[in-house]
Design an enzyme around this catalytic site. Structure first.
Site, PDB file in Angstrom:
ATOM      1  N   GLY A  15      56.389 -27.644 -16.721  1.00 39.05           N
ATOM      2  CA  GLY A  15      56.533 -27.672 -15.082  1.00 39.05           C
ATOM      3  C   GLY A  15      56.172 -29.106 -14.629  1.00 39.05           C
ATOM      4  NE  ARG A  29      51.833 -51.089 -12.648  1.00 38.21           N
ATOM      5  CZ  ARG A  29      52.257 -51.315 -11.627  1.00 38.21           C
ATOM      6  NH1 ARG A  29      51.165 -51.280 -10.774  1.00 38.21           N
ATOM      7  NH2 ARG A  29      53.348 -51.516 -11.130  1.00 38.21           N
ATOM      8  NE  ARG A  76      59.423 -24.308 -18.336  1.00 33.41           N
ATOM      9  CZ  ARG A  76      57.643 -24.568 -18.111  1.00 33.41           C
ATOM     10  NH1 ARG A  76      57.118 -24.631 -19.022  1.00 33.41           N
ATOM     11  NH2 ARG A  76      57.432 -24.271 -16.926  1.00 33.41           N
ATOM     12  N   GLY A 106      50.802 -28.972 -19.442  1.00 41.30           N
ATOM     13  CA  GLY A 106      49.842 -27.753 -19.312  1.00 41.30           C
ATOM     14  C   GLY A 106      49.427 -27.523 -21.037  1.00 41.30           C
ATOM     15  CG  ASP A 107      46.615 -24.443 -21.573  1.00 42.11           C
ATOM     16  OD1 ASP A 107      45.673 -25.233 -21.779  1.00 42.11           O
ATOM     17  OD2 ASP A 107      45.960 -23.208 -21.055  1.00 42.11           O
ATOM     18  CB  THR A 129      49.814 -27.061 -14.597  1.00 39.97           C
ATOM     19  OG1 THR A 129      50.227 -25.861 -13.951  1.00 39.97           O
ATOM     20  CG2 THR A 129      48.439 -27.186 -14.973  1.00 39.97           C
ATOM     21  CB  ILE A 130      51.150 -26.827  -8.939  1.00 43.32           C
ATOM     22  CG1 ILE A 130      51.979 -25.713  -9.375  1.00 43.32           C
ATOM     23  CG2 ILE A 130      52.127 -28.215  -8.838  1.00 43.32           C
ATOM     24  CD1 ILE A 130      52.929 -25.344  -8.319  1.00 43.32           C
ATOM     25  CG  ASP A 131      50.539 -22.222 -11.869  1.00 43.26           C
ATOM     26  OD1 ASP A 131      50.706 -22.473 -10.720  1.00 43.26           O
ATOM     27  OD2 ASP A 131      51.141 -22.150 -12.768  1.00 43.26           O
ATOM     28  CG  ASP A 133      47.420 -22.424 -15.497  1.00 45.57           C
ATOM     29  OD1 ASP A 133      47.663 -23.630 -15.507  1.00 45.57           O
ATOM     30  OD2 ASP A 133      48.478 -21.754 -15.721  1.00 45.57           O
ATOM     31  N   GLY A 174      51.723 -18.754  -9.362  1.00 44.76           N
ATOM     32  CA  GLY A 174      50.601 -18.637  -9.949  1.00 44.76           C
ATOM     33  C   GLY A 174      50.892 -17.308 -10.713  1.00 44.76           C
ATOM     34  NE  ARG A 175      55.866 -16.593 -14.607  1.00 45.08           N
ATOM     35  CZ  ARG A 175      56.244 -17.792 -14.703  1.00 45.08           C
ATOM     36  NH1 ARG A 175      55.487 -18.567 -15.311  1.00 45.08           N
ATOM     37  NH2 ARG A 175      57.313 -18.221 -14.151  1.00 45.08           N
ATOM     38  CB  ALA A 190      45.636 -14.800   3.974  1.00 38.52           C
ATOM     39  CD  GLU A 227      54.877 -17.838 -10.068  1.00 31.83           C
ATOM     40  OE1 GLU A 227      56.225 -17.551  -9.870  1.00 31.83           O
ATOM     41  OE2 GLU A 227      54.643 -18.732 -10.281  1.00 31.83           O
ATOM     42  NE  ARG A 248      61.542  -9.255   9.753  1.00 33.90           N
ATOM     43  CZ  ARG A 248      62.308  -9.904  10.637  1.00 33.90           C
ATOM     44  NH1 ARG A 248      62.811 -11.196  10.234  1.00 33.90           N
ATOM     45  NH2 ARG A 248      62.795  -9.335  11.519  1.00 33.90           N
ATOM     46  CG  HIS A 254      60.771 -24.151  -8.302  1.00 34.70           C
ATOM     47  ND1 HIS A 254      61.227 -22.783  -8.583  1.00 34.70           N
ATOM     48  CD2 HIS A 254      60.383 -24.533  -9.382  1.00 34.70           C
ATOM     49  CE1 HIS A 254      61.177 -22.315  -9.559  1.00 34.70           C
ATOM     50  NE2 HIS A 254      60.655 -23.125 -10.395  1.00 34.70           N
TER      51      HIS A 254
END
Length: 324
Positions: A15, A29, A76, A106-107, A129-131, A133, A174-175, A190, A227, A248, A254
């Site tokens: 990702g 560089r 992928r 990532g991993d 990776t944004i997660d 993780d 965040g799976r 929250a 998620e 709601r 994404h």
């Protein structure tokens, strides 16, 4: 015997994450400044197999440090998971004279790098990776930007949620990891934050808290859901059925991957890219660059992939205590 390195390949895999371009820029560089030739590989391991490879110059990475996504593209690649695909990739490296590879991802990307290392291609991994993780690193490229994007969007959503006395259930990425959800949830105040690392009970963690806050005069609610926990719409439906509060669901999706990278992501990516090339210059191979105690470090790739990362339970306590 130490392998002489003259040409370094660089690719992004898995990702996309804001800051990947900054890492690519730093690799290119730094490598050129140290006398290496650099080959850019488009579309990750798929491009390595198919030969989507070109030489990069200093100006190849001009005006990209502020851009999200990755100029090398990413994909992928199921073929690369096979022994035949890995051998094709290793052969392609030899065909293009690529002596070592810098892999940003990532991993899963690092496991691919380890497979290539076993076939004689020295590799360095950079965590993107944004997660957030990746177990060996306290911080991954893209994480800060993704959280700030989520916060900005939820702040806007709060306006309409408050105006209508609604409950907004917001699903963030965040799976298998709740880092984005937990920190974003604290940042937006929250009421409840649901993460994969901690089983939840809808009565205890949402309904009871809503009932309590209603008694204190609050009538609008933000629920953050990673998620990997479940569908935001299903949770919103159940909340409305149990409480009668108009609920709601909003799935940020994404959009969290996009946008101009934050200062932290640009600086971290630049430092990691520099470190990756510096390791190769010293003849140190098959490592993963990481952040530990706010310093750039590196680990053997096998060690890095065997490490485990746990969520900060203190932050869970912070969230549950002050978000009422």
């Amino acid at each position: 015997m130490m392998k002489e390195i003259k040409t370094i390949g660089v690719l992004t895999s898995g990702g996309d994450a804001p800051g990947m371009n900054a890492a690519v820029r730093a690799v290119v560089r730094t490598a050129i400044s140290k006398g290496f030739k650099v080959m850019g590989i488009r579309h990750g391991y798929n491009g390595l197999i198919t030969g989507d490879i070109y030489e990069m110059e200093l100006r190849s990475v001009s005006e990209i440090i502020h851009r999200g996504g990755t100029i090398l593209y990413t994909a992928r690649c199921l073929e690369f998971k096979t022994k035949e695909g890995q051998q094709k990739a290793a052969d392609r490296c030899k065909e293009y004279g690529i002596d070592a590879l810098v892999v940003i991802g990532g991993d899963g990307s690092f496991r691919g790098a380890r497979d290539l290392a076993a076939l004689g291609i020295p590799c360095i991994g950079i965590p993107g990776t944004i997660d957030n993780d990746i177990a060996c690193s306290e911080y991954t490229i893209g994480y800060d930007t993704a959280m700030n994007t989520a916060v900005e969007m939820i702040d806007k959503l709060r306006d309409t949620t408050q105006s209508h006395d609604r409950c907004s259930v917001v699903e963030v990425m965040g799976r298998n990891a709740g880092y984005i959800a937990l920190n974003t949830g604290i940042a937006v105040g929250a009421l409840s934050i649901l993460i994969p690392e901690r089983p939840y009970d809808i009565e205890r963690d949402i309904i009871d808290r809503m009932n309590f806050t209603q008694k204190t005069g609050k009538h609008h609610f933000i629920i953050i859901v990673a998620e990997g926990v479940g569908r935001a719409q299903d949770i919103a439906n159940e909340i409305q059925a149990r409480t009668g509060v108009d609920s709601r669901a909003t799935v940020l999706g994404h959009v969290q991957r996009g946008g101009s990278p934050s200062l932290r992501d640009r600086v971290t990516a630049s430092s990691m890219g520099f470190q990756a090339v510096s390791l190769l210059e010293k003849g140190i191979y098959n490592r993963v660059v990481a952040v530990s105690a706010d310093k750039i470090v590196d680990y053997d790739i096998d060690v890095a992939l065997s490490m485990h990362k746990t969520i900060d339970t203190n932050m869970i306590d912070v969230a549950s205590t002050i978000s009422i």
